[in-house]
Write an enzyme that holds these catalytic residues in place. Sequence first.
Site, short mmCIF file in Angstrom:
data_model
loop_
_atom_site.label_atom_id
_atom_site.label_comp_id
_atom_site.label_asym_id
_atom_site.label_seq_id
_atom_site.Cartn_x
_atom_site.Cartn_y
_atom_site.Cartn_z
CB CYS A 2 10.72 6.83 -18.31
SG CYS A 2 12.23 6.51 -17.41
NE ARG A 27 4.85 6.02 -17.94
CZ ARG A 27 4.33 4.81 -17.95
NH1 ARG A 27 3.08 4.66 -17.58
NH2 ARG A 27 5.03 3.78 -18.32
CD1 TRP A 74 11.69 7.23 -10.39
CD2 TRP A 74 12.56 5.31 -11.17
NE1 TRP A 74 11.99 6.42 -9.31
CE2 TRP A 74 12.53 5.24 -9.76
CE3 TRP A 74 13.06 4.23 -11.87
CZ2 TRP A 74 12.96 4.13 -9.06
CZ3 TRP A 74 13.51 3.12 -11.17
CH2 TRP A 74 13.45 3.07 -9.78
CG ASN A 98 8.89 3.55 -20.06
OD1 ASN A 98 9.49 3.26 -19.03
ND2 ASN A 98 7.61 3.28 -20.25
N GLY A 99 12.06 2.06 -19.96
CA GLY A 99 12.36 0.65 -19.76
C GLY A 99 13.84 0.43 -19.52
CD GLU A 481 -1.25 0.92 1.60
OE1 GLU A 481 -0.33 0.12 1.39
OE2 GLU A 481 -1.50 1.88 0.85
CE LYS A 485 0.21 5.06 0.47
NZ LYS A 485 -0.15 3.78 -0.09
CD GLU A 488 3.97 5.44 -0.82
OE1 GLU A 488 2.84 5.01 -0.65
OE2 GLU A 488 4.65 5.14 -1.81
CG HIS A 504 7.57 -12.68 19.93
ND1 HIS A 504 7.87 -13.71 20.79
CD2 HIS A 504 6.21 -12.66 19.83
CE1 HIS A 504 6.75 -14.30 21.18
NE2 HIS A 504 5.73 -13.68 20.61
CE LYS A 604 -0.43 5.81 -8.95
NZ LYS A 604 -0.72 5.74 -7.50
C1 AGP Z 1 2.29 2.65 -2.96
O1 AGP Z 1 1.74 3.84 -2.56
C2 AGP Z 1 2.94 2.65 -4.28
N1 AGP Z 1 2.25 3.34 -5.27
C3 AGP Z 1 3.49 1.28 -4.69
O2 AGP Z 1 3.81 0.50 -3.59
C4 AGP Z 1 2.60 0.46 -5.66
O3 AGP Z 1 1.50 -0.07 -5.00
C5 AGP Z 1 3.46 -0.67 -6.27
O4 AGP Z 1 4.52 -0.08 -6.99
C6 AGP Z 1 2.66 -1.57 -7.17
O5 AGP Z 1 2.10 -0.87 -8.24
P1 AGP Z 1 0.95 -1.51 -9.12
O6 AGP Z 1 -0.25 -1.68 -8.24
O7 AGP Z 1 0.72 -0.54 -10.23
O8 AGP Z 1 1.45 -2.83 -9.60
#
Ligand code: AGP
Length: 609
Positions: A2, A27, A74, A98-99, A481, A485, A488, A504, A604
């Site tokens: 947020c 956010r 969010w 926010n929170g 990773e 990517k 997501e 396995h 994010k």
């Molecule tokens: C990945 O593309 C995401 N942005 C997510 O997995 C991110 O790395 C994770 O939420 C951790 O965020 P941070 O590095 O700000 O702690």
Amino acid sequence: MCGIVAAVAQRDVAPILIAGLKALEYRGYDSAGIAVLDGAHLRRLRAKGKVREVEALYEADPFPGGTGIAHTRWATHGAPSERNAHPHASGRAVVVHNGIIENHAALREALRERGREFASDTDTEVIAHLVDEALAQGKSLREAVREAVGQLHGAYAIAVLDVEAPGVVVGARRGSPLVAGIGIGEHFLASDVQALIQVTRRVIYLEENDLVEIRRESVEVFGMDGTPRQRAEQTSELSSDAVERGEYRHYMQKEIFEQPRAVADTLEGRLGEDGVLPNVFGVDGESLLTRVRGLHIVACGTSYHAGMVAKYWIESLARLPVSVEVASEYRYRDVVVPEDTLFVAISQSGETADTLSALRETARRGYLGTLGICNVPESSLVREADLKLMTRAGPEIGVASTKAFTTQLTALALLALELGRLHGLDETRRRHLTAELKHLPAAIEAALQCEPAIEALAEQFVHRQHALFLGRGAQYPVALEGALKLKEISYIHAEAYPAGELKHGPLALVDEDMPVIAVAPNNAMLDKLKSNLQEVRARGGELYVLAGKDTGMEIDAERGEVIEVPLGGHFVAPVVFTVPLQLLAYHVAVLRGTDVDQPRNLAKSVTVE
Ligand code: AGP
């Protein structure tokens, strides 16, 4: 998660609030709203969806007003909807938050017993009621907010206005970021300085348990006990270019192509001929790192994958045992901490709730010390860790991490080299690895040249439902990773395995509908990997191999393809091979028409547990 923006000015603030929200959409972006006071007349606009929905409402019927608060959400409590969108109002109080308020259920119950009725499913609304109750008792807005937050458990940043007191906004922070912006005869609050550079670069980063009151002519900071606090003003160096998309179609694409520069910036002034320069980890760094006998690395998501690569590096170069764990598990586990263990937290934002909580747990768990690897200098993580190593990626707007990851790897490569120097890595090897690391920006530049081939390859994935990624050694986390990517931003289900694990279990998934992407640099594991890939081919699987030079890979054009990636050296290869995987995810998402920079259900900065 947020984003909050607030403003008190002589001019109309709605356009400033909306522009600020757009800068904070990373956010959260499932609903948004603004509340503006024109004298004592309140206008509130809220909408499900992105900030542009609120903007359209405002543009259809603009209104004046110099005091306002705004929010992009969010969802945590209550589905994304207009009624759950912030700002929330009760009587005179209007709140953005926010929170998470952990004791909201008990507070809601008590408020109901006192005759209060609720208009949303959010935890936030309890704050509006608590503030309104205090205002009704004749308290000032500042006193009312202080009294209300005294009853809250959890993590939050809030901004509050009183309908009967135009010209003032009160904010508070505990566990979520809040920054005050200083203008000339106007002042602002925001979750992130990015929202403020449209109006000012002069900022005050608020600290934990700060309460702030902004008026046109003043910004005053107080403790939760009501006593004044001094907070230094700083000038943000964030450039507006850094948060603009420029010629690129998406922020993610821009950020992928910024990687040579970002990695070069992360290395800048930190490497000599035979390793890391003195004091890169701070004046106490060397003595602490010399005493280290093991490391616990803790992070989430992409940052966790960076930690997994670091394990391979540090164990090999410094011969120190390393364990890597996701923060949401680590914080609740009864962790055994051997003597002289260093705790390393990795986080792009430095505000990820689970990672921060894990860091805060270390005090009672008996670590030798803590190191924070982070991209945001003003973040809680950087403030709270003993040692810090900044990545210098610049702002990353796309929700999918790209340059944040490769700069984290760069910082971790510095850590591995330095630990190597202090724990017996011979000088010749150190010099060789240092040279490789210095060449990394150029190696990434070369890897970016694969884009046309990867763009063509992306066509093969557009109509897929699933994909499998394989790697061995330090390329296994790179495969993880790559899979993250793809899932997501393209919403294709993707898994990654160490290639040796295939037989396995996951091999059962392989048929002509399961594309398999293998990361295959020409290293000591190549022959083993080739055997694993034969297992895929023998089952009719489609193989797409990102191969180093001279791997001797050949694939029947009908059943896959080999794309050559310039290696850049064995040490840095995990960083280099990440680039084509980012490009693959990006181009698949573009072809599928998804919202690349703001994929569904994500945000994010994950500042809630
Ligand atoms: C990945 O593309 C995401 N942005 C997510 O997995 C991110 O790395 C994770 O939420 C951790 O965020 P941070 O590095 O700000 O702690």
